[in-house]
Design a protein around this motif. Structure first.
Motif, short mmCIF file in Angstrom:
data_model
loop_
_atom_site.label_atom_id
_atom_site.label_comp_id
_atom_site.label_asym_id
_atom_site.label_seq_id
_atom_site.Cartn_x
_atom_site.Cartn_y
_atom_site.Cartn_z
N PRO A 1 -5.12 -2.76 -4.46
CA PRO A 1 -5.81 -1.80 -3.77
C PRO A 1 -6.25 -0.47 -4.89
CG PRO A 1 -3.72 -1.38 -4.05
CD PRO A 1 -4.04 -2.85 -4.46
N GLY A 2 -5.95 -1.02 -6.10
CA GLY A 2 -6.51 -0.39 -7.29
C GLY A 2 -5.76 1.06 -8.01
N SER A 3 -6.06 2.35 -9.08
CA SER A 3 -5.82 2.79 -9.09
C SER A 3 -5.66 4.16 -8.05
CB SER A 3 -5.91 3.38 -10.76
OG SER A 3 -5.95 2.65 -11.12
N ILE A 4 -4.72 5.15 -8.09
CA ILE A 4 -4.79 5.99 -7.42
C ILE A 4 -6.41 7.94 -7.36
CG2 ILE A 4 -4.31 7.94 -9.84
CD1 ILE A 4 -2.93 8.30 -6.05
N GLY A 5 -7.20 7.31 -8.43
CA GLY A 5 -8.57 8.44 -8.33
C GLY A 5 -8.56 9.48 -8.57
#
Length: 773
Positions: A559-563
């Motif tokens: 999902p990747g990082s929190i942004g």
């Protein structure tokens, strides 16, 4: 203007949509088919496997256990159950401190809301300022009667707003100081307890001056052996491998397409075909598998040639390098000191951790960074202020009068109560949200053009710009275009001395718009966050068409990082709205509190189960969080001061002047007291950690550990194994090293030049070719 019934309808719509999202999430997350979408972090850690359901095939897709659906909200208490120390180990300090921003909002606004509703709302509601003001063409509503606009001009009741402003300021500053102290302590404890990482021993050196007699690699080794003889260990020069990286990325895409067509052929037994023209839409049809196999072979040869060119061409070596030291203490001394009497060369800073490095920007010459940042500053200025045009269009939707003037044929429709309430209570927030969809991508592109060398610094830069953009366009833009411009006809027919009174009275009247924006962007946005509809669709598409191996499946579900670059500025906008409207229109506060509470639970769940942080900065972003809340506090004080001035509260307004001064002093105190923990590494801590490590692991091969930590990713696949001599445990030298050099001048070389056994591997070829050796 929106009435309480309009806002109530909008709240009902948002609550219903949020509830639908939560129910959909509760159902979807229970299905075995979606387990990797809603719990990817546990899979990536190797702590979870695909759920096994025996029996019918349908059980492998659908959860038929009806009892699990009864407890569809049990994920909320589960998200709150994990203690903070365990969450730090599981998700990292960045994730935990990010969550503390939401807690900060609750700590600030819950007491403020109680005080405002107990003290200010009765004062505002029982006044009659809007009825007796005599201002024509200014539309008010029930919400406005709860605001300071309803207090008569010159009334002694304004003293209650001033007392409340002091209480809000002192409480906010107290909570900010406590939280700054807590996060600084958490950061120091985290760094002290953290496992060994390459960035603890390394610095990034930029703007290395050219030397006609030595290559960049030789120059770096020579400089640090002379100036850091007891601590220098090795280095890795920075290559301009951007073209090579693009070729590798292109090859990876080609391989994905090849896997896709191979899977398709395996399913259908029919050879797939593809057009070779533009985007596969035109050109001659050929066998897809053969085409991509041929293209991949061509790219492999291009990659090999480009790799040789990069490694052998001196022009591909940039005047920058990652320098590693034998100890954390040595790296701290180098990173936090000036290296030469000329402060513009041999610039050192802490190296980002290897996964945080943004390699394309390291190839940008340091001298061009100032020009790049000036260009982006000008571009951002025009982007920010020209965006006022769509903001003004959005504000047209916020006014029924504006819609009726622009489209008279809609009058019968908008007279319907439910349509009227929907337009004023829901539509403006949606329209503004749509205008901001592409903003984060644009700001990130700007940050990359500026040349920041790490992903964390790119995100922090984008976040600061996003915050400034939101402040100007969402906050100021909506207030100005929604009041002063909207009431232009009224201004033309008024005496000049009435202008500030009209503007001052109209500013609180935008509270209803911001309430709807909080519900659309906040409530519904947070509910959509936990549903993860977009990642769900993308994962199943990839899983069906592209996934061939377990590694492919991991990449598909990552999902990747929190942004941080989008999430943190959005939170700061709510701090701004809450602090500004706390003393002006307390009606806004309950909506903001609901947002912070809901967001805390949702993002805690996401941190535990979903997001896989790309890097760990040990909460280096907290000083930015602190200063933005302080800015919001100062803005709220200035807004209240301006409002009371227009209300002819001359006897009480001067008492507000001291608040911004005290707030600025408070910020300077916190900056001097706590900020050093986020920008510097205490030498005492570094020495303690080094001593402990030497005692617990005396045979540590630190050179082997650091040797390839900062090699460009495109080279890592082709690296040979570590040399035998690197496998020998490194001896911690205390004697001054002798310095190899090819310089004709020896004025900067205090020791006789001879070959040193401490030569870094990047220097071996140069030394072998040195006639003096």
């Amino acid at each position: 203007m929106a009435t309480l019934s309009d806002i109530g309808l909008a709240a009902g719509i948002n609550i219903l949509s949020a509830f639908i999202f939560f129910v959909a999430f509760a159902i979807l997350r229970l299905q075995p088919l979606n387990d990797r979408v809603y719990f990817p972090k546990w899979y990536l850690k190797g702590l979870r496997t695909d759920p096994v359901h025996g029996g019918a095939f349908v059980r492998k897709i659908v959860n038929l256990d009806w009892r699990s659906y009864i407890r569809f909200l049990n994920w909320m208490p589960a998200a709150l159950r994990m203690p903070e120390p365990e969450l730090i180990d599981h998700a990292g300090l960045d994730s935990v401190v990010y969550l503390r921003i939401y807690l900060l909002g609750l700590k600030i606004f819950v007491p403020i809301a109680f005080l405002a509703w107990a003290m200010l709302v009765p004062v505002n509601w029982t006044s009659t300022g809007l009825e007796t003001a005599g201002i024509k063409n200014i539309t008010s509503s029930d919400v406005d009667k709860l605001s300071v606009s309803n207090v008569q001009r010159g009334s002694e009741r304004f003293w209650s707003h001033i007392v409340a402003a002091y209480a809000f300021t002192f409480w906010t500053c107290y909570i900010l100081m406590r939280e700054y102290e807590k996060v600084a302590s958490m950061r120091l404890q985290f760094v002290a307890a953290e496992k060994r990482r390459p960035d603890q021993f390394s610095v990034l050196v930029r703007n290395i001056p050219p030397d006609p007699d030595e290559s960049v690699s030789e120059l770096v080794e020579h400089f640090f052996l002379v100036n850091h003889p007891d601590n220098y260990l090795t280095h890795q020069v920075v290559y301009n491998a951007n073209k090579l990286a693009k070729l590798v990325k292109k090859k990876s895409k080609m391989q994905n397409w090849l896997v896709y067509y191979q899977n398709k052929f395996a399913r259908t037994s029919k050879k797939p075909e593809v057009k070779t023209g533009f985007l596969g839409l035109r050109g001659k049809k050929v066998d897809a598998i053969e085409y991509y196999t041929t293209e991949i072979d061509k790219l492999s040869k291009e990659i090999a040639l480009e790799r040789d060119k990069v490694t052998n061409d001196p022009k591909s070596v940039m005047p920058a390098a990652f320098v590693s030291f034998k100890s954390r203490w040595g790296a701290a001394v180098c990173a936090q000191t000036q290296q030469t009497r000329n402060p513009t060369i041999w610039l050192t800073e802490w190296a980002p951790e290897p996964r945080d490095v943004y390699w394309p920007n390291l190839a940008i010459p340091y001298v061009s960074l100032t020009v790049r940042r000036l260009i982006i500053a000008v571009a951002f200025f025009f982007l920010t202020f020209f965006f006022m045009i769509p903001i003004a269009i959005v504000q047209t939707l916020a006014s029924l009068d504006g819609i009726q003037k622009a489209a008279p044929w809609l009058k019968p429709l908008i007279r319907v109560p439910i349509v009227k309430s929907f337009i004023q209570g829901f539509l403006p927030g949606i329209a503004l949200k749509l205008f901001l969809i592409f903003l984060p991508t644009i700001l990130m592109m700007m940050s990359k053009f500026e040349g920041f060398g790490s992903i964390s610094s790119l995100e922090r830069r984008s976040a600061s710009r996003y915050y400034l953009f939101s402040f100007v366009n969402i906050f100021l833009g909506n207030i100005l275009t929604g009041t002063a411009f909207q009431q232009l006809d009224s201004f033309i027919h008024q005496p000049a001395n009435q202008y500030p009174i009209t503007i001052g009275t109209a500013i609180p009247l935008k509270a209803s718009f911001f309430i709807t924006y909080i519900m659309v962007d906040g409530w519904s946005g947070i509910a959509a966050e936990v549903l993860m509809l977009k990642p769900l669709i993308i994962y199943h598409l990839k899983n069906f068409f592209l996934v061939k191996t377990e590694k492919d499946r991991e990449e598909a579900m990552d999902p990747g990082s929190i942004g941080f670059n989008t999430g943190e500025p959005r939170i700061q906008l709510y701090f701004l709205l809450g602090l500004v409207y706390a003393a002006v229109t307390p009606t806004v506060l309950p909506f903001i509190i609901i947002f912070f509470g809901l967001a805390y639970v949702v993002f805690r769940h996401q941190m535990i189960n979903v997001y896989n942080q790309q890097y760990e900065s040990a909460a280096a972003f907290w000083p930015d969080v602190h200063v933005r809340v302080v800015i919001a506090l100062i803005v709220s004080q200035l807004v209240l001061m301006g409002l009371l001035t227009t209300k002819k509260a001359a006897s009480s307004t001067p008492f507000l002047i001291v608040l911004p001064i005290l707030t600025i002093w408070f910020h300077r105190y916190c900056k001097g007291r706590f900020e050093s923990a986020f920008v510097k590494y205490p030498l005492q801590e570094a020495m303690m950690k080094d001593t402990l490590e030497k005692a617990t692991d005396p045979n540590l091969n630190i050179k082997g550990y650091l040797q390839h930590a900062y090699v460009h990713p495109v080279f890592k696949a082709s690296q040979d194994d570590v040399d035998e001599e690197d496998a020998i445990s490194l001896k911690w030298e205390t004697e001054s090293a002798t310095v190899p050099t090819k310089r004709h001048s020896r004025r900067n070389t205090p020791l006789p030049s001879r070959i040193s056994g401490a030569s870094s591997p990047s220097m071996l070829d140069g030394i072998k070719n040195d006639p003096e050796s």
